[in-house]
Motif scaffolding. Structure first.
Motif, PDB file in Angstrom:
ATOM      1  N   GLY A   1       0.787  -1.228   0.000  1.00 11.16           N
ATOM      2  CA  GLY A   1       0.000   0.000   0.000  1.00 11.16           C
ATOM      3  C   GLY A   1       0.818   1.276   0.000  1.00 11.16           C
ATOM      4  O   GLY A   1       1.963   1.319  -0.447  1.00 11.16           O
ATOM      5  N   GLY A   2       0.209   2.342   0.541  1.00 10.34           N
ATOM      6  CA  GLY A   2       0.815   3.667   0.477  1.00 10.34           C
ATOM      7  C   GLY A   2       2.160   3.772   1.161  1.00 10.34           C
ATOM      8  O   GLY A   2       3.087   4.398   0.647  1.00 10.34           O
ATOM      9  N   GLY A   3       2.285   3.173   2.339  1.00 14.93           N
ATOM     10  CA  GLY A   3       3.562   3.209   3.035  1.00 14.93           C
ATOM     11  C   GLY A   3       4.651   2.506   2.256  1.00 14.93           C
ATOM     12  O   GLY A   3       5.821   2.885   2.306  1.00 14.93           O
ATOM     13  N   CYS A   4       4.269   1.486   1.519  1.00 12.36           N
ATOM     14  CA  CYS A   4       5.208   0.750   0.674  1.00 12.36           C
ATOM     15  C   CYS A   4       5.659   1.620  -0.495  1.00 12.36           C
ATOM     16  O   CYS A   4       6.852   1.761  -0.770  1.00 12.36           O
ATOM     17  N   THR A   5       4.698   2.241  -1.179  1.00 16.49           N
ATOM     18  CA  THR A   5       5.023   3.073  -2.339  1.00 16.49           C
ATOM     19  C   THR A   5       5.964   4.210  -1.968  1.00 16.49           C
ATOM     20  O   THR A   5       6.866   4.571  -2.733  1.00 16.49           O
ATOM     21  N   ALA A   6       5.767   4.773  -0.781  1.00 18.15           N
ATOM     22  CA  ALA A   6       6.622   5.872  -0.329  1.00 18.15           C
ATOM     23  C   ALA A   6       8.072   5.436  -0.164  1.00 18.15           C
ATOM     24  O   ALA A   6       8.985   6.270  -0.174  1.00 18.15           O
ATOM     25  N   MET A   7       8.290   4.128  -0.022  1.00 16.34           N
ATOM     26  CA  MET A   7       9.650   3.608   0.140  1.00 16.34           C
ATOM     27  C   MET A   7      10.384   3.460  -1.190  1.00 16.34           C
ATOM     28  O   MET A   7      11.593   3.255  -1.215  1.00 16.34           O
ATOM     29  N   CYS A   8       9.666   3.548  -2.301  1.00 14.43           N
ATOM     30  CA  CYS A   8      10.273   3.319  -3.620  1.00 14.43           C
ATOM     31  C   CYS A   8      11.020   4.561  -4.098  1.00 14.43           C
ATOM     32  O   CYS A   8      10.717   5.137  -5.155  1.00 14.43           O
ATOM     33  N   GLU A   9      11.990   4.990  -3.324  1.00 17.70           N
ATOM     34  CA  GLU A   9      12.811   6.153  -3.637  1.00 17.70           C
ATOM     35  C   GLU A   9      14.219   5.687  -4.002  1.00 17.70           C
ATOM     36  O   GLU A   9      14.624   4.581  -3.634  1.00 17.70           O
ATOM     37  N   PRO A  10      14.989   6.534  -4.723  1.00 13.79           N
ATOM     38  CA  PRO A  10      16.329   6.120  -5.169  1.00 13.79           C
ATOM     39  C   PRO A  10      17.212   5.522  -4.085  1.00 13.79           C
ATOM     40  O   PRO A  10      17.907   4.528  -4.328  1.00 13.79           O
ATOM     41  N   PHE A  11      17.186   6.087  -2.866  1.00 12.80           N
ATOM     42  CA  PHE A  11      18.079   5.565  -1.825  1.00 12.80           C
ATOM     43  C   PHE A  11      17.760   4.112  -1.486  1.00 12.80           C
ATOM     44  O   PHE A  11      18.632   3.368  -1.033  1.00 12.80           O
ATOM     45  N   ALA A  12      16.501   3.694  -1.704  1.00 10.95           N
ATOM     46  CA  ALA A  12      16.104   2.320  -1.393  1.00 10.95           C
ATOM     47  C   ALA A  12      16.300   1.379  -2.576  1.00 10.95           C
ATOM     48  O   ALA A  12      16.051   0.181  -2.459  1.00 10.95           O
ATOM     49  N   LEU A  13      16.746   1.911  -3.703  1.00 12.52           N
ATOM     50  CA  LEU A  13      16.890   1.102  -4.912  1.00 12.52           C
ATOM     51  C   LEU A  13      18.348   0.806  -5.246  1.00 12.52           C
ATOM     52  O   LEU A  13      18.641   0.130  -6.235  1.00 12.52           O
ATOM     53  N   GLU A  14      19.272   1.312  -4.429  1.00 18.73           N
ATOM     54  CA  GLU A  14      20.696   1.206  -4.750  1.00 18.73           C
ATOM     55  C   GLU A  14      21.184  -0.236  -4.843  1.00 18.73           C
ATOM     56  O   GLU A  14      21.910  -0.600  -5.768  1.00 18.73           O
ATOM     57  N   ALA A  15      20.811  -1.074  -3.876  1.00 18.55           N
ATOM     58  CA  ALA A  15      21.315  -2.449  -3.868  1.00 18.55           C
ATOM     59  C   ALA A  15      20.809  -3.237  -5.073  1.00 18.55           C
ATOM     60  O   ALA A  15      21.560  -3.988  -5.702  1.00 18.55           O
ATOM     61  N   THR A  16      19.524  -3.054  -5.405  1.00 20.68           N
ATOM     62  CA  THR A  16      18.965  -3.748  -6.564  1.00 20.68           C
ATOM     63  C   THR A  16      19.625  -3.272  -7.849  1.00 20.68           C
ATOM     64  O   THR A  16      19.984  -4.072  -8.722  1.00 20.68           O
ATOM     65  N   CYS A  17      19.797  -1.957  -7.983  1.00 17.66           N
ATOM     66  CA  CYS A  17      20.443  -1.426  -9.187  1.00 17.66           C
ATOM     67  C   CYS A  17      21.897  -1.887  -9.275  1.00 17.66           C
ATOM     68  O   CYS A  17      22.393  -2.199 -10.362  1.00 17.66           O
ATOM     69  N   ALA A  18      22.578  -1.949  -8.145  1.00 19.93           N
ATOM     70  CA  ALA A  18      23.972  -2.401  -8.153  1.00 19.93           C
ATOM     71  C   ALA A  18      24.069  -3.838  -8.648  1.00 19.93           C
ATOM     72  O   ALA A  18      24.983  -4.186  -9.403  1.00 19.93           O
ATOM     73  N   ALA A  19      23.127  -4.686  -8.235  1.00 23.63           N
ATOM     74  CA  ALA A  19      23.133  -6.079  -8.695  1.00 23.63           C
ATOM     75  C   ALA A  19      22.883  -6.153 -10.199  1.00 23.63           C
ATOM     76  O   ALA A  19      23.544  -6.905 -10.919  1.00 23.63           O
ATOM     77  N   ASP A  20      21.917  -5.357 -10.681  1.00 21.39           N
ATOM     78  CA  ASP A  20      21.620  -5.348 -12.117  1.00 21.39           C
ATOM     79  C   ASP A  20      22.797  -4.796 -12.919  1.00 21.39           C
ATOM     80  O   ASP A  20      23.165  -5.339 -13.970  1.00 21.39           O
ATOM     81  N   LEU A  21      23.380  -3.705 -12.426  1.00 17.28           N
ATOM     82  CA  LEU A  21      24.473  -3.060 -13.152  1.00 17.28           C
ATOM     83  C   LEU A  21      25.748  -3.900 -13.119  1.00 17.28           C
ATOM     84  O   LEU A  21      26.544  -3.869 -14.064  1.00 17.28           O
ATOM     85  N   TYR A  22      25.950  -4.647 -12.036  1.00 19.55           N
ATOM     86  CA  TYR A  22      27.107  -5.544 -11.980  1.00 19.55           C
ATOM     87  C   TYR A  22      27.060  -6.523 -13.148  1.00 19.55           C
ATOM     88  O   TYR A  22      28.062  -6.756 -13.835  1.00 19.55           O
ATOM     89  N   ALA A  23      25.881  -7.091 -13.385  1.00 19.44           N
ATOM     90  CA  ALA A  23      25.736  -8.061 -14.473  1.00 19.44           C
ATOM     91  C   ALA A  23      26.009  -7.411 -15.826  1.00 19.44           C
ATOM     92  O   ALA A  23      26.659  -8.010 -16.697  1.00 19.44           O
ATOM     93  N   SER A  24      25.540  -6.173 -16.007  1.00  9.37           N
ATOM     94  CA  SER A  24      25.732  -5.504 -17.295  1.00  9.37           C
ATOM     95  C   SER A  24      27.184  -5.084 -17.509  1.00  9.37           C
ATOM     96  O   SER A  24      27.633  -4.957 -18.649  1.00  9.37           O
ATOM     97  N   CYS A  25      27.928  -4.867 -16.427  1.00 14.15           N
ATOM     98  CA  CYS A  25      29.331  -4.447 -16.539  1.00 14.15           C
ATOM     99  C   CYS A  25      30.302  -5.617 -16.484  1.00 14.15           C
ATOM    100  O   CYS A  25      31.513  -5.439 -16.688  1.00 14.15           O
ATOM    101  N   ASP A  26      29.789  -6.804 -16.209  1.00 11.83           N
ATOM    102  CA  ASP A  26      30.657  -7.963 -16.009  1.00 11.83           C
ATOM    103  C   ASP A  26      31.493  -8.279 -17.247  1.00 11.83           C
ATOM    104  O   ASP A  26      32.640  -8.718 -17.143  1.00 11.83           O
ATOM    105  N   GLY A  27      30.924  -8.051 -18.425  1.00 13.86           N
ATOM    106  CA  GLY A  27      31.669  -8.325 -19.651  1.00 13.86           C
ATOM    107  C   GLY A  27      32.751  -7.307 -19.934  1.00 13.86           C
ATOM    108  O   GLY A  27      33.679  -7.568 -20.711  1.00 13.86           O
TER     109      GLY A  27
END
Length: 289
Positions: free
Chosen positions: A45-71
């Motif tokens: 719900g609303g409290g969850c959506t409020a958490m979807c800010e850049p600071f809370a997305l760093e670990a997920t993005c780092a995992a995705d970007l690691y894979a894209s930079c691995d080559g």
């Protein structure tokens, strides 16, 4: 050049309980870096959506970007790093109880200190420093997982200790490249992952957060929850699901905004509510295990 941490004895933390050391990228959890001490919860719900800010997305993005930079980042382990690994001490400890030896835990034993030192030069920019540390952690997690997975649990202690050393040293050799490569991708990644986070917040299963970081799950939230329990002994707080009710295609969570029940189209509210009761019961049995 970023400041670097002097080489620490690689197996200096072997005397700590293995459960306190364990940290890994979990495949069902989007290969995000997580420690066994992580506190994880499902939000809706609303409290969850409020958490979807850049600071809370760093670990997920780092995992995705690691894979894209691995080559791009393909440096091999340096001999000086491998020489610093006290494989003999590791083997002696492992031999006492081979079943309890955790290759990934050893490989990432110094990751927090290493990444803090790696990114210390960015202390004037907290956002950049946080992204740098997330990229660094994802590099160690990815390298350690790859090296340890290539060595089966049935291998002898020396082989597993060498795999742990190899993974850490390959991460150390590639971390500068990974941090630089990933830095260019965070803005676009935030935009993509934010949409997924907000969408999951509207689902009855909710979105998963660990230590305030959104976990971009693969195969569903429950698959990730099970993997966290089985691999890292983490019990996820799913109490937010227990307060949700579904009627006529809409789900209401106590204290939260209404959310769509897209997972049960065409069904009556009673059916949706029954499914949520079952989910709550499953969470109860999981926690009582």
């Amino acid at each position: 050049m970023r400041s670097r941490l002097g080489l620490l004895p690689f197996f200096s933390l072997l005397l700590l309980p293995l459960t306190a050391q364990t940290a890994s990228a979990q495949s069902a959890c989007g290969d995000i870096y997580l420690a066994s001490t992580a506190r994880c919860e499902v939000l809706i719900g609303g409290g969850c959506t409020a958490m979807c800010e850049p600071f809370a997305l760093e670990a997920t993005c780092a995992a995705d970007l690691y894979a894209s930079c691995d080559g791009t980042c393909t440096a091999t382990a340096e001999a000086s790093c491998e020489a610093s690994c006290d494989v003999a001490a590791c083997e002696a400890t492992c031999t006492v109880d081979p079943g309890s030896y955790d290759c990934r835990a050893d490989c990432q034993a110094t990751v927090e200190a290493s990444c803090e030192a790696e990114c210390a030069g960015m202390a004037g920019d907290m956002d950049a420093q946080a992204r740098c540390e997330a990229s660094c952690r994802s590099t160690y997690a990815g390298s350690c997982d790859a090296s340890c997975e290539a060595t089966p649990p049935s291998a002898d202690c020396m082989a597993r200790c060498e795999a742990s050393c190899q993974g850490r040293c390959e991460a150390e050799a590639n971390v500068d490249c990974q941090v630089d490569c990933q830095a260019d991708g965070y803005v676009d990644c935030y935009a993509t992952v934010e949409g997924g986070c907000e969408a999951e917040c509207t689902e009855p299963s909710g979105a998963l957060f660990c230590d305030g970081q959104y976990v971009d799950v693969e195969g569903g939230v429950d698959a990730c929850i099970m993997q966290l329990r089985d691999r890292l002994d983490i019990e996820v707080d799913t109490s937010a699901r227990g307060t949700a009710m579904c009627m006529d295609g809409e789900c209401m969570a106590e204290g939260e905004a209404s959310i769509s029940c897209a997972a049960v189209p065409g069904r009556s509210g009673g059916y949706g509510f029954a499914m949520l009761l079952l989910a709550g019961a499953g969470a109860f049995f999981l926690r009582r295990r």
